[in-house]
Design a protein around this motif. Structure first.
Motif, short mmCIF file in Angstrom:
data_model
loop_
_atom_site.label_atom_id
_atom_site.label_comp_id
_atom_site.label_asym_id
_atom_site.label_seq_id
_atom_site.Cartn_x
_atom_site.Cartn_y
_atom_site.Cartn_z
N THR A 1 0.80 -1.22 0.00
CA THR A 1 0.00 0.00 0.00
C THR A 1 0.83 1.28 0.00
O THR A 1 0.31 2.35 -0.31
N GLY A 2 2.10 1.18 0.37
CA GLY A 2 2.93 2.38 0.41
C GLY A 2 4.32 2.06 0.93
O GLY A 2 4.67 0.90 1.16
N TRP A 3 5.07 3.13 1.15
CA TRP A 3 6.47 3.00 1.58
C TRP A 3 6.63 3.56 2.99
O TRP A 3 6.12 4.64 3.31
N ALA A 4 7.38 2.82 3.80
CA ALA A 4 7.72 3.30 5.14
C ALA A 4 9.16 3.78 5.19
O ALA A 4 9.62 4.23 6.23
N GLY A 5 9.86 3.69 4.09
CA GLY A 5 11.25 4.09 3.99
C GLY A 5 11.76 3.71 2.61
O GLY A 5 11.01 3.11 1.82
N SER B 162 11.54 -0.06 2.56
CA SER B 162 10.52 -0.64 3.44
C SER B 162 9.14 -0.41 2.85
O SER B 162 8.80 0.71 2.46
N LEU B 163 8.35 -1.46 2.80
CA LEU B 163 7.00 -1.38 2.24
C LEU B 163 5.96 -1.67 3.32
O LEU B 163 6.14 -2.57 4.14
N GLU B 164 4.89 -0.89 3.28
CA GLU B 164 3.72 -1.16 4.11
C GLU B 164 2.81 -2.08 3.30
O GLU B 164 2.51 -1.82 2.13
N ILE C 12 7.54 -4.50 5.78
CA ILE C 12 8.61 -5.40 5.36
C ILE C 12 9.77 -4.57 4.84
O ILE C 12 9.60 -3.74 3.94
N THR C 13 10.94 -4.78 5.38
CA THR C 13 12.15 -4.09 4.96
C THR C 13 13.07 -5.09 4.27
O THR C 13 13.25 -6.22 4.76
N ALA C 14 13.64 -4.69 3.14
CA ALA C 14 14.48 -5.59 2.36
C ALA C 14 15.82 -4.93 2.05
O ALA C 14 15.97 -3.70 2.13
#
Length: 401
Positions: free
Chosen positions: A89-93, A96-98, A108-110
């Motif tokens: 749904t979006g980016w947390a960084g 990092s994906l929401e 989730i951070t990759a």
């Protein structure tokens, strides 16, 4: 409450490109490779394309669903995790994906993110076709899902709009569902002729008519002739656009020609650590082409995991009309292409065109392409000339001359 997890590679989209990449990465020991798919089943568009041809020259009889099952199985057996019903749904960084799923929200951070979100046909609203808003107005994807996945009734008399080969598949699907196809309509001078179906070229759809259910399509030929085709279903085909919403939300630069993420020959976007592959980059190429691109992207992704630096963006590749786009559309390193062709798409039919490449007024390359060029198929340009590009210079312009 959000859960936080970490993976090595996060692939968004379980179509041919994403699955081929995941299989290759998992086989190479890339660590935890996870693929997210918002649909309930993985495999991408081929899942509901029941015609053959997906196996290439080796297995020309292979249907889309069979091809999709093979791709999913290959990724899972290689060790990748394929999760369905999960939407990013979006980016947390930056990496990092929401996400959201029936299990709830998750972050989730990759170490590397790969956008393999594919492309979609533009619906009637995006094509600015006026008229009422009745039932019976579909894209090819909606038609194929309705018929092949859900067994729904799609009407009795249909008009197909479009000139690309996908229009022929739409006709076959409609016939399989028991509908009569009264015409195929295209603005182009040539189109996808189907035996037994009138082909109206140089013709535009001017209006949709009907209340509740579609009753007719008003059409107009370029010579001024007009009329109404009585039908209860119209299918808009082709006119593909990459699914680029997630890329835009993450600040990934888009190419104005492809309308997908701008990438170099190693599938690197403008955001360090974020790659993009397959039909997320441009209008639709065949599933096999997308899968090859996905598998090829494994090498630069592995390089990223091993600590390779993210290069500065090189000069953009742009096009002049009637050319529509070129991919890749950035040149960061002379060796990146490694013999892989550039894909070039024209907006109109051409015969024996001479393609040129120039930078800052300097001709870099000129070559005649033998035969006909269709707007629904890409030219493949050998990359040998790209070593002449000045990496500190201005845009490289591809045109006809």
């Amino acid at each position: 409450m959000n859960r936080d997890r970490r993976v090595d590679v996060l692939v968004v989209g379980a179509g041919p490109a994403g699955l081929a990449l995941a299989a290759r990465l998992a086989t190479a020991g890339a660590g935890h490779v996870e693929v997210l798919e918002r649909e309930e089943d993985a495999g991408g568009v081929p899942r509901h394309c029941h015609h053959g041809g997906f196996g290439g020259p080796v297995r020309p009889w292979l249907t889309g669903p069979a091809y999709a099952r093979r791709a999913v199985r290959a990724a899972v057996e290689a060790g990748a995790t394929v999760r369905t019903g999960v939407t990013a749904t979006g980016w947390a960084g930056p990496l990092s994906l929401e996400t959201t799923s029936p299990a709830g929200p998750e972050r989730i951070t990759a170490r590397a993110v790969v956008l393999a979100t594919g492309a979609r046909e533009r619906p009637r609203s995006a094509r600015l076709v006026p008229g009422s808003r009745p039932a019976g107005v579909l894209t090819t994807g909606e038609l194929q899902q309705a018929v092949h996945l859900y067994g729904q009734d799609v009407g009795r008399r249909a008009v197909v709009v479009g000139a690309e080969p996908v229009a022929r598949h739409a006709v076959r699907t409609l016939r399989r569902a028991g509908a009569e196809v009264v015409a195929v309509v295209t603005e182009r001078s040539r189109g996808a002729a189907v035996p037994g179906v009138p082909l109206l070229t140089a013709t535009t759809v001017g209006e949709l008519r009907g209340r509740g259910r579609l009753s007719g399509v008003a059409v107009r030929h370029e010579d001024g002739r007009s009329g109404v085709l009585a039908c209860d279903t119209v299918v808009f085909t082709g006119d593909w656009i990459p699914d680029h919403e997630l890329a835009r939300r993450g600040g990934v630069a888009l190419d104005p020609g492809t309308r997908g993420p701008s990438v170099d020959a190693s599938f690197r976007t403008s955001v360090p650590g974020v790659f993009a592959v397959g039909n997320a980059l441009h209008g639709v190429e065949p599933a096999a082409t997308a899968a090859v691109a996905g598998a090829t992207a494994a090498v630069p992704v592995l390089d990223r995991l091993s600590g390779a630096p993210w290069p500065e963006p090189g000069p953009p590749l742009t096009v002049r009309a009637p050319l529509l786009w070129v991919a890749p559309n950035r040149l960061t390193c002379p060796t990146d292409l490694a013999g892989r062709p550039l894909l070039l798409r024209s907006g109109e039919p051409l015969t024996n065109p001479v393609v040129t490449a120039a930078q800052d007024g300097r001709l870099l390359w000129r070559r005649r392409h033998p035969g006909r060029v269709s707007p629904s198929r890409s030219l493949r340009l050998a990359p040998g000339w790209t070593y002449r590009v000045d990496r500190a210079g201005g845009p490289v312009v591809l045109g006809l001359g």
